[in-house]
Every structure is written in structure tokens, then in C-alpha cells.
Design an enzyme around this catalytic site. Structure first.
Site, mmCIF file in Angstrom:
data_model
loop_
_atom_site.group_PDB
_atom_site.id
_atom_site.type_symbol
_atom_site.label_atom_id
_atom_site.label_comp_id
_atom_site.label_asym_id
_atom_site.label_seq_id
_atom_site.Cartn_x
_atom_site.Cartn_y
_atom_site.Cartn_z
ATOM 1 N N ASP A 13 0.800 -1.245 0.000
ATOM 2 C CA ASP A 13 0.000 0.000 0.000
ATOM 3 C C ASP A 13 0.826 1.286 0.000
ATOM 4 O OD1 ASP A 13 -1.878 -1.984 0.224
ATOM 5 O OD2 ASP A 13 -2.875 -1.184 1.996
ATOM 6 N N LYS A 111 -6.770 -5.280 -3.259
ATOM 7 C CA LYS A 111 -7.573 -5.774 -2.136
ATOM 8 C C LYS A 111 -8.530 -4.695 -1.662
ATOM 9 C CE LYS A 111 -4.047 -4.357 1.088
ATOM 10 N NZ LYS A 111 -4.842 -3.317 1.767
ATOM 11 N N CYS A 156 -2.412 -2.477 7.598
ATOM 12 C CA CYS A 156 -2.257 -3.447 6.508
ATOM 13 C C CYS A 156 -0.996 -4.295 6.627
ATOM 14 C CB CYS A 156 -2.340 -2.741 5.169
ATOM 15 S SG CYS A 156 -4.035 -2.165 4.873
HETATM 16 C C1 VGL Z 1 -4.979 0.865 5.309
HETATM 17 C C2 VGL Z 1 -6.649 1.820 6.524
HETATM 18 C C3 VGL Z 1 -7.552 1.623 5.493
HETATM 19 C C4 VGL Z 1 -3.544 0.462 5.232
HETATM 20 C C5 VGL Z 1 -5.854 0.638 4.262
HETATM 21 O O1 VGL Z 1 -3.003 0.337 4.119
HETATM 22 O O2 VGL Z 1 -2.937 0.285 6.309
HETATM 23 N N1 VGL Z 1 -5.393 1.435 6.434
HETATM 24 N N2 VGL Z 1 -7.133 1.023 4.359
#
Ligand code: VGL
Ligand code: ZN
Length: 208
Positions: A13, A111, A156
Site C-alpha cells: 500500500d 484488495k 495493513c
Molecule cells: C490501510 C486503513 C484503510 C492500510 C488501508 O493500508 O494500512 N489502512 N485502508
């Protein structure tokens, strides 16, 4: 510990919305990018995870009119923290950070695509039943050890690390190549949970 042909790097991410200036900024999220690039050069197997939500996703506070971002609500699969709208499919915020340099990454796993279910983990959605297929992909390629870097360490990255262990992989998180959101003590809790689960917490100097 050393990187072998059976090791993979999972880059989690590192997307515009998680960088300062984005919709759900992780403090210093951009600072990890050069280190992630350096680490990735040590691995033959690199997988990228990308948070990739449809507009109106169940994890967005905007989908729950009586709530605001960072509230925690109950959804059919359990507790859900509500976030600002972020990483909406095919928007600029969902794109990978422009300075991420991973030309040899062979898989991008997206995802959080199910409108009703969040997915912090790159392996298992928040219903804890639906898999992304990542464990099968890695196993078919003979991977036994997964190193993780990226954002956010306490969401994540942590859930991916726990699920990597649960799927039978050796799992390491390279702490200085991650940054945390740290919401209500989530960082301390994440470190503890990973230690209990046998996730190795390491520093990049151990790999470079
Ligand atoms: C994430 C909150 C919502 C992350 C992703 O990548 O940690 N955190 N969506
Ligand atoms: Zn998300």
C-alpha cells in the site's frame, strides 16, 4: 537471516492516498520509498499490494451518514474503523507512489475490492474467510519466507504479517521501511501481536 530464492518481498500500500497530502496520510509515509526501492533490488520475487476500493466502500465514513472518520462501528464481520474515502479504484490517490521503482515486481494484488468487506491484509479479507489467492500464488512459486514493508505498519502491514504466519510462511517485517497511523495505541498493540505470532521484526541493515 538471509534472502534466498525462496524469499519474497511484499510491498504494501505505498499509494498516494497514504502519503502526506493524500486522503488518509500516514505520517512520513513518503520517507520509506527510497529504502523500499533499495530493499526490492535484493529480491527476485517482489509482490505489490494495492488498496483498491470501489466508491461508496463500507470502510468509508461517508458511507455511514451518522458517523465520522476514525469512528469504530460494527459490521456483519466484526468491528470496522471508518476511514476517510481513500484509494478509490482508478483514482490518482490509489496509484502507487510515483517514485516507487519496482520494475521486476511480477504481481500486483488489489484488495478491498468487495464493496461490503474491508481487507487490510493482502491474504485474507476482513470477513476472515475470503482469500485473495496470494498464499496460493506464493506457495506455487516455492516461496517459504515473506518480508514485508510499506503502509501502514499497524494496519495493513500487521494483518498481512499475521496472515502470512497463519498461512505457514516465515514472516518478517522490516520496521524502518514501514510507517504507522498509530490510532488509539494501535502501533504498540500491533508490535505486540506480531511478536506473539512469531513475526520477525527486523531492521533494513539486516538485509542490505
Ligand atoms: C490501510 C486503513 C484503510 C492500510 C488501508 O493500508 O494500512 N489502512 N485502508
Ligand atoms: Zn483501505
Amino acid at each position: 537471516m538471509s534472502i534466498t530464492p525462496r524469499s519474497a518481498l511484499l510491498v504494501i500500500d505505498v499509494q498516494n492516498d497514504f502519503i502526506p497530502g493524500g486522503q488518509l496520510p500516514v505520517p512520513e509515509g513518503d520517507r520509506i520509498v527510497p529504502l523500499v526501492n533499495d530493499l526490492a533490488r535484493q529480491f527476485k520475487q517482489v509482490v505489490i499490494a494495492q488498496d483498491w476500493h470501489p466508491a461508496g466502500h463500507a470502510s468509508f465514513a461517508s458511507s455511514h451518514p451518522s458517523h465520522k472518520p476514525y469512528d469504530v462501528i460494527q459490521l456483519p464481520y466484526g468491528e470496522q474503523t471508518l476511514w476517510p474515502d481513500h484509494c478509490v479504484q482508478a483514482t490518482r490517490g490509489a496509484e502507487l507512489h510515483p517514485e516507487l521503482n519496482l520494475p521486476h515486481a511480477q504481481l500486483i494484488i488489489r484488495k478491498g475490492c468487495n464493496p461490503d468487506i474491508d481487507s487490510y491484509s493482502a491474504f485474507l479479507e476482513a470477513d476472515r474467510v475470503t482469500t485473495t489467492g496470494l498464499a496460493g500464488y506464493l506457495k506455487e512459486r516455492g516461496i517459504d519466507t515473506v518480508y514485508m514493508v510499506g503502509l501502514a505498519l499497524d494496519f495493513c502491514v500487521m494483518f498481512s504479517a499475521l496472515d502470512a504466519r497463519a498461512a505457514g510462511f516465515n514472516a518478517f517485517v522490516v520496521l524502518d521501511a514501514c510507517r504507522a497511523i498509530d490510532l488509539n495505541g494501535s502501533l504498540t498493540a500491533a508490535i505486540e501481536q506480531m511478536q506473539v505470532a512469531g513475526v520477525g521484526l527486523i531492521h533494513s541493515t539486516e538485509l542490505l
